[in-house]
Design an enzyme around this catalytic site. Sequence first.
Site, PDB file in Angstrom:
ATOM      1  N   ASN A  60       0.830  -1.211   0.000  1.00 19.11           N
ATOM      2  CA  ASN A  60       0.000   0.000   0.000  1.00 19.11           C
ATOM      3  C   ASN A  60       0.860   1.255   0.000  1.00 19.11           C
ATOM      4  O   ASN A  60       0.606   2.218  -0.739  1.00 19.11           O
ATOM      5  CB  ASN A  60      -0.913   0.016   1.227  1.00 19.11           C
ATOM      6  CG  ASN A  60      -2.059  -0.965   1.138  1.00 19.11           C
ATOM      7  OD1 ASN A  60      -2.352  -1.503   0.074  1.00 19.11           O
ATOM      8  ND2 ASN A  60      -2.714  -1.204   2.256  1.00 19.11           N
ATOM      9  N   ARG A 415      -4.953   1.585 -13.942  1.00 22.98           N
ATOM     10  CA  ARG A 415      -3.577   1.722 -13.495  1.00 22.98           C
ATOM     11  C   ARG A 415      -3.002   0.392 -13.001  1.00 22.98           C
ATOM     12  O   ARG A 415      -3.602  -0.296 -12.185  1.00 22.98           O
ATOM     13  CB  ARG A 415      -3.478   2.771 -12.382  1.00 22.98           C
ATOM     14  CG  ARG A 415      -2.042   3.029 -11.913  1.00 22.98           C
ATOM     15  CD  ARG A 415      -1.991   4.006 -10.776  1.00 22.98           C
ATOM     16  NE  ARG A 415      -2.298   5.354 -11.211  1.00 22.98           N
ATOM     17  CZ  ARG A 415      -3.161   6.153 -10.605  1.00 22.98           C
ATOM     18  NH1 ARG A 415      -3.833   5.717  -9.562  1.00 22.98           N
ATOM     19  NH2 ARG A 415      -3.365   7.383 -11.044  1.00 22.98           N
ATOM     20  N   HIS A 445     -15.233   2.363 -15.366  1.00 27.84           N
ATOM     21  CA  HIS A 445     -15.006   1.639 -14.114  1.00 27.84           C
ATOM     22  C   HIS A 445     -16.220   0.799 -13.720  1.00 27.84           C
ATOM     23  O   HIS A 445     -16.127  -0.049 -12.843  1.00 27.84           O
ATOM     24  CB  HIS A 445     -14.676   2.654 -13.006  1.00 27.84           C
ATOM     25  CG  HIS A 445     -14.235   2.045 -11.720  1.00 27.84           C
ATOM     26  ND1 HIS A 445     -14.988   2.108 -10.570  1.00 27.84           N
ATOM     27  CD2 HIS A 445     -13.114   1.350 -11.391  1.00 27.84           C
ATOM     28  CE1 HIS A 445     -14.359   1.497  -9.590  1.00 27.84           C
ATOM     29  NE2 HIS A 445     -13.217   1.027 -10.062  1.00 27.84           N
TER      30      HIS A 445
END
Length: 701
Positions: A60, A415, A445
Amino acid sequence: MKHKKSIPGETFSASALSESTSLNRELSWLAFNERVLAEAQDSRNPLLERLKYAAICGSNLDEFFMVRVAGVHRQIAAGVVVKSPDGLLPRETLSLVRERTHVMLREIEKTARKSLADLNAAGVRIVKVSELGKKARAALKEHYLAQIQPVLTPLIVDPSHPFPYISNLSLNLAVLLRDGQEAEPEFARVKIPVGVLPRFVVIGEVYLLLEDVIAEHLQELFRGREVMVAYEFRVTRNTDYEFDEDEAEDLLATIEDGLRRRRFGAVVRLEVTREMPAVLLGFLAEKLKLDDLDVFQLEGPLGTADLMGFPSGDVARQHPELSYPTFTPHVPDLDGDEDDGVFAELQRGDQLLHHPYDSFAGVLAFLEAAAADPGVLAIKQTLYRTGDDRRLLGALRMAAENGKQVVALIELKARFDEQRNISWARQLERAGAHVVYGVSGLKVHGKVALVVRREEGRLRSYVHIGTGNYNAKTARLYTDLSLLSANEALGADVAQLFNHLTGYAEAEYAELLVAPDTARSGLLNWLEQLGEQARANAEVPGFRAWARIKINQLTDPAMIDGIYKASQAGVKVDLMIRGVCCLRPGVPGLSENVRVHSLLGRYLEHARVYAFGYGVEGEEQQAQVYIGSADWMSRNLDRRVEVLAPVSDPVHQQGVLDLVAAEWADTRGSWELGPDGVYRKLPGDLSAQETFMRARGSVAG
């Protein structure tokens, strides 16, 4: 202090929404990663799972630097002096982020070291080379020479060899060499081939870190020179590239060029071991063009994200107590007893699946049935993050090869999944499918599939609308919702959506809320309606207007303002937000009717639910429930194609409300956000995820 009571109808003007009403987005994200880190430190989690949580924290943070910190650097370089909604300038944000991330990265590595030590104590031997006996050392050297050294590429720096390119997230050894006692030390770089080779080397029944093994045998790599010292270092680069779609004649070629350019983004972080001398550290920082504040001196192991690959399957089998108990999901029976299988089942009523407790195999079976059914004429589907699932790709290829009209709208700009999506696009094109590379200026999306079938002389539409990607792997790790329906109005809306996306035809939706067209206005309209109901019925005993929202992120200023206004009108708003939340709850006169929880657990909470209702408690409520793909961020509502679908069946609607209520009652992995911007762990051991697992599938042990 005397708290000001909220007055129905009172709102804050835009100018009154000062610094104190919004939390900083970057710091809120770091707070989320701290909550993940708490799971890595929680002794109630099995040891191997704790190590995985530490690895997730590291991964992360890698992405945070590659995208978010890189973005702040870009703002500073561009001379941006506009304050963000929380009142901070980019330079002020960067200063706070640097301070927090230095502490966080040290804590992540400390947690990973403890997990490795605890695993060692539990019988999983993770050792250093120096701890091996003579026989094991000989076996290790043989393994190194045969399986590791041939992969390595030593790169020396001298007048004829410039400082080498250091790839993003690569783990490296900075080596100082000498050719004779009187010679000046030379610098060489050795890349640790993590990914090409596993991070852990297995010798007999023990595990060693790959970088330790390579460092121990460097003299074999640099024969004829003296290896003086070697120190680990790791580089993080800016990967957030931009391009002008309006100027791109070939979007596929533009994306591929962008992927090549991403590899050479500016360095935004350098991680080194504490033992590295100042002279060598200064040399690296100078060559990489880094500020001292972007250098992280750590004890290691560097690159905790790579620890996700530990252990091997053998260790997991030998020590099952170190992992979560095996969960077997419920496999929904969508075939029924009739020849038409899933289609006849959906004609009888909608199906709502809750993943991973309901297997994603049900969604794949729906698409496979459509690919094989001779009555199906067309399949249209959006694809964002597909993973490597051959079953889904196989269904779409089979459908195209069977002569069906197959349309795959593949988002090339997803991405870090761009290369995989390019591969899928080419394979589907070769099979005869119509492939559309997204929409200019927007990311697609939404998670939508449309199946058109001929039945008794007429065409009928079947749809799947989900909150998660068409990715069987993540469907086992993320919680998501899937709606399968033969509802005609819903089918007509989805057909219009695809016509709009592939042919730019104008669309009007009867059932769906679609970003960027109607989702924002539709959601705000619901909040406004609840506010009107709350004000109009303020004196009615037991009357309550409420909103229950479950999303991953809340950063959009207009949506936050809409929630504040609803709260001021008396609407009770419960927000279940896993990650970033810029709203400040519980502030008298502003958000005293708003509560915020964040739920973490064995599975990543990923489903999005938007529920609105009002009525007298104890009586039937007027309610509307949507599921969809959109978080409440400006990018989702303004710059992405998102799809929100109503849950119309009363049984399913209540099921979604019960799901949210169960998660709100969770104390095992839940945190509550206070008006001071601090998350506090809720005490208790009631796990909503465990409840769902035992209700919908079977758990070993």
